[in-house]
Write an enzyme that holds these catalytic residues in place. Structure first.
Site, short mmCIF file in Angstrom:
data_model
loop_
_atom_site.label_atom_id
_atom_site.label_comp_id
_atom_site.label_asym_id
_atom_site.label_seq_id
_atom_site.Cartn_x
_atom_site.Cartn_y
_atom_site.Cartn_z
N ASP A 1 -15.91 41.08 11.43
CA ASP A 1 -15.35 40.16 12.42
C ASP A 1 -14.47 39.11 11.75
O ASP A 1 -14.86 38.52 10.75
CB ASP A 1 -16.49 39.44 13.16
CG ASP A 1 -17.50 40.41 13.75
OD1 ASP A 1 -17.22 40.97 14.81
OD2 ASP A 1 -18.57 40.62 13.13
N ASP B 16 -13.31 43.44 14.56
CA ASP B 16 -13.00 42.54 15.69
C ASP B 16 -12.11 41.44 15.17
O ASP B 16 -12.42 40.79 14.17
CB ASP B 16 -14.28 41.92 16.27
CG ASP B 16 -15.12 42.92 17.05
OD1 ASP B 16 -14.56 43.95 17.48
OD2 ASP B 16 -16.33 42.68 17.21
N ASP C 161 -19.76 46.23 11.89
CA ASP C 161 -18.31 46.03 11.99
C ASP C 161 -17.95 44.84 11.10
O ASP C 161 -18.82 44.30 10.41
CB ASP C 161 -17.89 45.76 13.45
CG ASP C 161 -18.39 44.41 13.98
OD1 ASP C 161 -19.12 43.70 13.24
OD2 ASP C 161 -18.04 44.06 15.12
#
Ligand code: TTP
Ligand code: MN
Ligand code: MN
Ligand code: MN
Length: 363
Positions: free
Chosen positions: A207, A287, A205
């Site tokens: 962040d 995120d 992902d």
């Protein structure tokens, strides 16, 4: 001879925050095996064993060269009997039979598959396994299973988000998010955290931390325009609370666990794609965390990771300094006061630790 340990391996600290660990892992063969054992212990709810294997793997990751004999591990911290046996087996046979056994285990395979879905943790995975479910197809065809919003998105975009994210894709997302955030609040501060800040080439992902120079203006900071899915958590932050001792506890900052659409022509060199996929875009997990500016440094350190690095930073603070540290604050139990932290460097200074650069925190 009493000691044949090379000098470079002398005095390796038991704390990851006192080691420098780059992305270059010379002992991947061993650490991959230990990761399987850790994961399997986690699925069996044996936290002690899980942590022991993760600590051992982290020590091996910090070594400047490959372990070529069991003797080379002499004097290293955190390497228990089990780990020694795994290393010995791999040195001798090039593989570990216990690890291969686990990888063939039906339960391990199912739990690993299920927890790879966004929004599915070990508890849910275990529940599905105990119902006799073994595949995504079986889960999606089971009428009694109620997926929550997060899990539905997890399945919907599974093909894309189970694929790695490249540095170029992370960079492209940074530009897009920066533009959007600045459109909403021109002086907002955006920082890339997580594995990409530690210099990793690929991630699962991307962040980010977002805050505002003026305390309080970060409240309710929201994004528009690029979101495909947003699991939003409002802030539950309480400035008077002492830092938490529980590493697994989530922090209280406002945050979003997102899935965003990234277009081909937004990425230099193009998208990471699945074979046969000619779509002009892919979905990526992002995120986004919004700490108040006076908590920026502790939040940045916590969200930069690695998990093992931060876990040991907190353990070091507690055990060696009688201090409590989490994503919100650093507290001195002896002086009974919060310590001021404007930068990451301040935190290391308060803890009496040498500064460790983000790219050296891949513990
Ligand atoms: P991850 O994004 O899970 O991990 P990563 O960026 O190191 O590696 P990758 O994404 O490539 O797999 O977590 C980043 C850091 O954020 C990690 O140190 C743990 C921390 N974190 C918190 O502090 N609080 C949270 O609630 C969550 C979910 C993560
Ligand atoms: Mn990450
Ligand atoms: Mn991860
Ligand atoms: Mn993350």
């Amino acid at each position: 001879t009493v000691c044949s340990t090379p000098a470079a391996v002398d005095n390796v600290s038991q704390y990851a925050c006192q080691r420098r660990t780059t992305t270059e892992n010379h002992n991947k063969m061993f650490t991959d095996a230990l990761e399987v054992l850790a994961e399997s212990s986690e699925f069996n709810e044996n936290e002690g064993r899980c942590l022991a294997f993760r600590r051992a793997a982290s020590v091996l990751k910090s070594l400047p060269s490959a372990v070529r004999s069991l003797g080379a591990t002499q004097g290293l911290p955190c390497l228990g009997e089990h780990t020694e046996a795994v290393i010995e087996e791999i040195l001798q046979f090039g593989r570990c039979f216990k690890v291969e056994e686990i990888q063939c285990d039906e339960r391990y395979q199912a739990l690993k598959l299920f927890t790879s879905v966004f929004g599915v943790g070990p508890k849910t995975a275990e529940k599905w396994y105990r119902r006799g479910l073994r595949s995504f197809k079986e889960i999606l065809n089971e009428p009694a299973i109620q997926l929550n919003k997060m899990q539905r998105a997890g399945f919907l975009y599974y093909r894309d988000i189970s694929k790695t994210v490249s540095k170029a894709e992370a960079q492209a997302l940074r530009c897009i998010i920066e533009e959007t955030v600045h459109w909403i609040m021109p002086d907002a501060i955006l920082a890339l955290t997580g594995g990409f800040r530690r210099g990793k080439e690929y991630g699962h992902d991307v962040d980010f931390l977002v805050t505002t120079p003026e305390l309080g203006r970060e409240e309710g900071l929201l994004l528009h325009g690029i979101l495909l899915y947003c699991e939003h958590q409002g802030t539950t932050f309480d400035a008077t609370k002492l830092p938490s001792c529980n590493f697994e506890a989530m922090d209280h900052f406002e945050k979003c666990f997102l899935i965003v659409r990234l277009y081909e022509d937004q990425v230099e060199g193009g998208l990471q794609r699945n074979p046969g996929d000619s779509r002009a875009w892919r979905a990526i997990r992002v995120d986004l965390v919004v700490p108040p500016v006076d908590r920026y440094a502790t939040a940045l350190l916590g969200w930069t990771g690695s998990r093992q690095f931060v876990r040991d930073l907190r353990r070091f603070a507690r055990k060696e300094r009688r201090m409590l540290f989490d994503n919100h604050a650093l507290y001195d139990k002896t002086k009974k006061m919060f310590l001021s932290t404007t930068t990451e460097e301040d935190i290391f200074v308060h803890l009496g630790l040498e500064y460790v650069e983000p790219w050296q925190r891949n513990a």
